[in-house]
Design an enzyme around this catalytic site. Structure first.
Site, mmCIF file in Angstrom:
data_model
loop_
_atom_site.group_PDB
_atom_site.id
_atom_site.type_symbol
_atom_site.label_atom_id
_atom_site.label_comp_id
_atom_site.label_asym_id
_atom_site.label_seq_id
_atom_site.Cartn_x
_atom_site.Cartn_y
_atom_site.Cartn_z
ATOM 1 N N ASP A 59 0.762 -1.209 -0.047
ATOM 2 C CA ASP A 59 -0.057 -0.107 0.066
ATOM 3 C C ASP A 59 0.904 1.157 -0.035
ATOM 4 O OD1 ASP A 59 -2.328 1.506 0.234
ATOM 5 O OD2 ASP A 59 -1.909 1.738 2.321
ATOM 6 N N ALA A 111 -0.111 5.342 1.240
ATOM 7 C CA ALA A 111 -0.204 6.111 2.625
ATOM 8 C C ALA A 111 -0.315 5.304 3.939
ATOM 9 C CB ALA A 111 -1.337 7.208 2.445
ATOM 10 N N ALA A 135 -13.741 10.217 9.714
ATOM 11 C CA ALA A 135 -12.996 10.414 8.462
ATOM 12 C C ALA A 135 -12.079 8.914 8.058
ATOM 13 C CB ALA A 135 -12.088 11.582 8.585
ATOM 14 N N MET A 148 -10.826 4.110 5.882
ATOM 15 C CA MET A 148 -9.830 4.462 5.084
ATOM 16 C C MET A 148 -9.291 2.950 4.539
ATOM 17 S SD MET A 148 -7.785 7.320 4.921
ATOM 18 C CE MET A 148 -7.946 8.159 6.372
ATOM 19 N N LYS A 190 -11.069 6.367 -3.133
ATOM 20 C CA LYS A 190 -11.683 7.605 -2.520
ATOM 21 C C LYS A 190 -13.122 7.899 -2.857
ATOM 22 C CE LYS A 190 -7.988 8.297 -0.237
ATOM 23 N NZ LYS A 190 -7.677 6.842 -0.053
ATOM 24 N N HIS A 223 -14.807 5.743 -0.484
ATOM 25 C CA HIS A 223 -14.709 6.157 0.848
ATOM 26 C C HIS A 223 -15.427 7.402 1.131
ATOM 27 C CE1 HIS A 223 -11.373 7.790 4.120
ATOM 28 N NE2 HIS A 223 -12.712 7.712 4.582
ATOM 29 N N ARG A 251 -10.605 -2.189 -3.252
ATOM 30 C CA ARG A 251 -10.733 -2.919 -2.008
ATOM 31 C C ARG A 251 -12.067 -2.990 -1.138
ATOM 32 N NH1 ARG A 251 -5.698 0.646 -0.372
ATOM 33 N NH2 ARG A 251 -3.972 -0.387 -1.409
ATOM 34 N N ASP A 299 -1.470 -1.174 5.981
ATOM 35 C CA ASP A 299 -1.821 -0.609 7.259
ATOM 36 C C ASP A 299 -3.433 -0.640 7.760
ATOM 37 O OD1 ASP A 299 -2.709 2.464 7.009
ATOM 38 O OD2 ASP A 299 -1.816 1.953 5.393
#
Length: 377
Positions: free
Chosen positions: A123, A125, A156, A160, A164, A167, A271, A297
């Site tokens: 990944d 970020a 927020a 994650m 986006k 999201h 994802r 992460d």
């Protein structure tokens, strides 16, 4: 007896050396040998000899054995090897290749060795850049403040790792956010609202991501070590290609340039569907999936790797779970740091992670353990 001179980073010189063999050598080298070496040093360099001397006792095997190396396996996962012929500097790399090959049951291929792990897909970020995964949160805050609808950090961060646009949809469907939206706007957000906000979010996300493109400590070194083992390196991200435009060259300048980058929107589903992972493996020509690793992460990224049939390594401290930049993370009191990392680890384990470490700098021992398990199958 040899004259060898090496200069350290501080300018100091190390001079050597001589070999003396005995069943039980004394702690001091013969004075005549020391004087001969230092006299030759002065003659060759015109400099005064170093002021301090010491002796070391390398191992050797006495006749009739005279084996050039000594090796014993304390366990299946460990090898203890010692050069016993005084030729370690000359033979060490070749011996290391053989020992590692035996340890991992590597197969010769084209004159080299094939490491059991075929590819690692990272990944971005919170995994390789942007410790704490801060950029997406800043962008979301800015866009929702412009809507006069502030959101919390927890809101927020909840989804994650997804593309986006996905999201954003999940965030607008969050019960708390939805309730505040209806109270403010008089109706639930429409598809037109989603499109309008996303058009603002894309440039905000790109700008925030570019400002947070510093590699996480250890990222470049891990990538280099993997390349040295012949492991293919790919990546996937919830950012779009446009959002990654400024990140990729900045990461490359810092020493990280994966062979493949799969961005949000480049597969029919994002994802946790495994399609981005599969696309990366196809482009890397890395198979089977059981010989590949996904590093992420976020729980949704770990689920992606699991559904793709790959090994998964989760990062508990550097990403979205703890959600602090490096300075803030290091400033935590030890007890609070442990508690926050443990909470993130629990969520990643629940998502199906095979292994959890704190950040990418701790990755390689786990990669080697996975390689051992693959070789044992």
């Amino acid at each position: 007896m040899h004259l060898i001179v090496a200069q350290g980073g501080d300018g100091g010189l190390i001079v050597g050396d001589s070999h003396h063999y005995d069943d039980l050598p004394g702690p001091f080298a013969p004075a005549a040998a020391e004087h001969a070496i230092l006299d030759e040093f002065t003659r060759a360099t015109g400099r005064e000899p170093p002021p301090r001397c010491w002796s070391a006792g390398p191992a050797s095997t006495p006749p009739p054995t005279t084996a050039p190396i000594w090796s014993t396996p304390p366990s299946r996962a460990c090898a203890l090897v010692m050069v016993t012929s005084g030729t370690g500097a000359s033979t060490g790399f070749g011996i290391a290749e053989r020992v590692i090959g035996d340890l991992f049951d590597l197969k010769a291929e084209g004159g080299g060795m094939t490491y059991p792990v075929r590819a690692v897909v990272f990944d971005w970020a919170g995994t390789m850049i942007d410790f704490g995964c801060m950029a997406p949160v800043r962008a979301l805050f800015d866009v929702f403040e412009a809507e006069a609808l502030p959101i919390t950090v927890a809101e927020a961060r909840r989804d994650m790792g997804k593309a986006k646009i996905d999201h954003l949809r999940a965030l607008l469907a969050d019960p708390g956010v939805l309730e505040r939206w209806v109270a403010l706007k008089g109706a639930a957000p429409s598809a037109a609202d989603v499109d309008r906000i996303y058009r603002k979010l894309e440039p905000a996300m790109a700008a925030a991501a570019a400002e947070s493109s510093v590699l996480i400590p250890g990222a470049a070194a891990v990538a280099e070590e993997l390349r040295g083992l012949g492991v293919r390196i790919g990546s996937g991200t919830g950012y779009t290609r446009e959002m990654m435009a400024n990140i990729l060259p900045r990461a490359a300048e810092q020493g990280y340039a994966p062979e493949v980058v799969v961005c949000a929107g480049e597969t029919p589903s994002g994802r946790p569907a495994p399609l981005m992972m599969w696309k990366a493996l196809i482009e890397l020509d890395a198979w089977p999936a059981q010989a590949c690793i996904k590093v992420d992460d976020s729980p949704v990224g770990i689920e992606e790797g699991r559904l793709a049939g790959c090994w998964t390594i989760a990062l508990s401290a550097s990403g979205n779970g703890v959600g602090l930049d490096l300075d803030a993370f290091c400033a935590l009191a030890p007890d609070e740091r442990r508690a926050r990392v443990a909470e993130a680890e629990a969520a990643l384990t629940a998502a199906g992670a095979d292994f959890v470490v704190e950040d990418v700098s701790q990755l390689m021992p786990v990669v080697h353990e996975i390689a051992r398990r693959i070789a044992a199958q």
